[in-house]
Design a protein around this motif. Sequence first.
Motif, short mmCIF file in Angstrom:
data_model
loop_
_atom_site.label_atom_id
_atom_site.label_comp_id
_atom_site.label_asym_id
_atom_site.label_seq_id
_atom_site.Cartn_x
_atom_site.Cartn_y
_atom_site.Cartn_z
N ARG A 79 6.90 -3.83 2.36
CA ARG A 79 7.95 -4.65 1.74
C ARG A 79 7.45 -6.06 1.43
O ARG A 79 7.74 -6.61 0.35
CB ARG A 79 9.13 -4.70 2.71
CG ARG A 79 10.38 -5.33 2.16
CD ARG A 79 11.55 -5.05 3.11
NE ARG A 79 12.72 -5.79 2.69
CZ ARG A 79 13.27 -6.79 3.37
NH1 ARG A 79 12.74 -7.16 4.55
NH2 ARG A 79 14.34 -7.41 2.93
N ALA A 80 6.68 -6.64 2.35
CA ALA A 80 6.13 -7.98 2.10
C ALA A 80 5.18 -7.97 0.92
O ALA A 80 5.19 -8.90 0.08
CB ALA A 80 5.43 -8.48 3.36
N ALA A 81 4.34 -6.93 0.83
CA ALA A 81 3.40 -6.84 -0.29
C ALA A 81 4.16 -6.68 -1.61
O ALA A 81 3.80 -7.29 -2.64
CB ALA A 81 2.46 -5.67 -0.08
N LEU A 82 5.22 -5.89 -1.59
CA LEU A 82 6.03 -5.69 -2.79
C LEU A 82 6.66 -7.00 -3.25
O LEU A 82 6.65 -7.34 -4.44
CB LEU A 82 7.10 -4.64 -2.51
CG LEU A 82 8.01 -4.24 -3.67
CD1 LEU A 82 7.19 -3.63 -4.80
CD2 LEU A 82 9.07 -3.25 -3.20
N HIS A 83 7.19 -7.78 -2.31
CA HIS A 83 7.79 -9.06 -2.66
C HIS A 83 6.75 -10.02 -3.20
O HIS A 83 7.04 -10.82 -4.12
CB HIS A 83 8.48 -9.66 -1.43
CG HIS A 83 9.74 -8.94 -1.05
ND1 HIS A 83 10.50 -9.30 0.04
CD2 HIS A 83 10.37 -7.88 -1.60
CE1 HIS A 83 11.54 -8.51 0.13
NE2 HIS A 83 11.48 -7.62 -0.85
N ALA A 84 5.53 -9.98 -2.64
CA ALA A 84 4.48 -10.85 -3.12
C ALA A 84 4.12 -10.54 -4.57
O ALA A 84 3.94 -11.43 -5.41
CB ALA A 84 3.25 -10.73 -2.23
N ILE A 85 4.02 -9.24 -4.89
CA ILE A 85 3.71 -8.83 -6.27
C ILE A 85 4.82 -9.26 -7.21
O ILE A 85 4.58 -9.78 -8.31
CB ILE A 85 3.50 -7.30 -6.33
CG1 ILE A 85 2.24 -6.91 -5.55
CG2 ILE A 85 3.39 -6.82 -7.78
CD1 ILE A 85 2.08 -5.42 -5.36
N GLU A 86 6.06 -9.09 -6.77
CA GLU A 86 7.21 -9.46 -7.61
C GLU A 86 7.27 -10.96 -7.86
O GLU A 86 7.79 -11.41 -8.90
CB GLU A 86 8.50 -8.99 -6.95
CG GLU A 86 8.67 -7.47 -6.96
CD GLU A 86 9.88 -7.01 -6.15
OE1 GLU A 86 10.42 -7.84 -5.38
OE2 GLU A 86 10.27 -5.84 -6.28
#
Length: 539
Positions: A97-104
């Motif tokens: 989830r943290a990686a997804l938010h970083a990409i977004e």
Amino acid sequence: MSSPPAHPALSCAGLAFAWPDGTPVLDGLNLAVGPGRTGLVGRNGSGKSTLLKLLAGELAPTAGTVRAAGGVGHLPQDAALDTRLRVDEALGVAGTRAALHAIESGDVREEHFAAVGDDWDVEERARATLDRLGLDRIGLDRTTGEVSGGECVLLRLAALLLARPAVLLLDEPTNNLDRHARRRLYAAVDAWPGVLVVASHDRELLERVDRVAELRGGELTWYGGPYSAYEEAVAAEQEAAERTVRAAGSDVRRQRRELAEAQARLAKRRRYGEKQAANKVVPPIVAGGLKRAAQVSAGRHRAVHAERLDRARERLEEAVEAVRDDDAIRVELPHTAVPPGRDVLLLRDLELRHGARIDGEFEVRGPERIALVGRNGSGKSTLLRTIAGEVEPRAGEAAARVPLRFLPQRLDVLDDGLTVVENVARFAPGATPNRVRARLARFLFRGAEADRPAGTLSGGERFRATLAALLLAEPAPQLLMLDEPTNNLDAASVRSLVQALEGYEGALLVAGHDVPFLEAIGITRTLDMDALTSPRGAT
């Protein structure tokens, strides 16, 4: 009775395990589990939880092997969570989830894409899984310290469902769950596509399994169908075993009678021969020969009848061993009569740590029996812990007017480093060692069992030891508070607890979802925690 599957997805061979003090739990156990739902049943302390931990790789066997075709997920009986964890951490999706938010947010480093992989809908899946289990109100950024014991169980289950292991092991999963949450769990069990093994005393859950494996005396016996079919098969086995005992007992009595009759005939024949010799009816040399022949014949007859009697006794012993003699705890509550009208407990303008309120006054007088009901997270355990003085209320007063004892849901009263008998002795320093051991024997801790470290006990054994410690404590409680007391007990022990509580003359405050149990102990009032924003919560 059925056979284990020919092509198992989970198996063990020659599995053995003993605790560090040498106490054996399993020795040479073989197991093979195929696709579908398997119910694991057995007496408290038979080793069900230990077996599941061995199958999950959480304990190392002292001998034998465990093999699984794919990943194994395990929901333990004591499914507590670190209260500092966020919900997404408990679900195992925090990193993705943290990686997804970083990409977004525009951070397109390769490490974030590697962390996400193909799991771009991780948040949607997580929220959908929480919703399936009735946890939709719990946000992914909340901490697990804000959820109840029942919600902790569901969170742990949600994490397993998200991980999608090939084999799912559930240990008493409906403990601490209200009826709504249980229905959600039943639906998840029904929908599980892989291999599932569930250890439970919950009849409704066990009616959903395809087969039942009973762990008894360190060995597994397989039965086809759900729990009701298992009960019918066991009842038939028991009836047949009791018939065999009666037949074997009759055979022993018959063999004893025939042996006695044979000895009487031989004695009569010997006396007749001696009389003939004394009267010189036959020559002495002939009389001697007849006497020797009679002695040989008598010895042969005694040996034949004695051998038949021994075989009959062996058959009787084998038949008796086949009859189940499952022990149940014998709970004897202290004599603590509380007269009607005696002030026992006062709750005044009480606001609990997690928000539930009791406006005005709620009083307990005399030997009342009050049930705390409500959904998981409504504050039942928090209220009991507040009354016991373990947590402070946000506002208001919770005052007990009599000696009380509290049996907590998580059974954390015992010191795992001490033996059972040492733990019980801590609560009653004035009791003699013999009195402590005599009390423990009534809770099925006899001899060496009482000297086991508390850390090696199963859930049911831990309940028995905790209950023994609290009931032997001094002074004897006039208010007894129980939080989900039937969670870890088999049916026989629940019946014994009901019988004991029926004779208890103090006040009772019981939190529970087990409606038949609450009805059986004669509840006089109900406190609905779901409605606790006003005095109308009390009925």
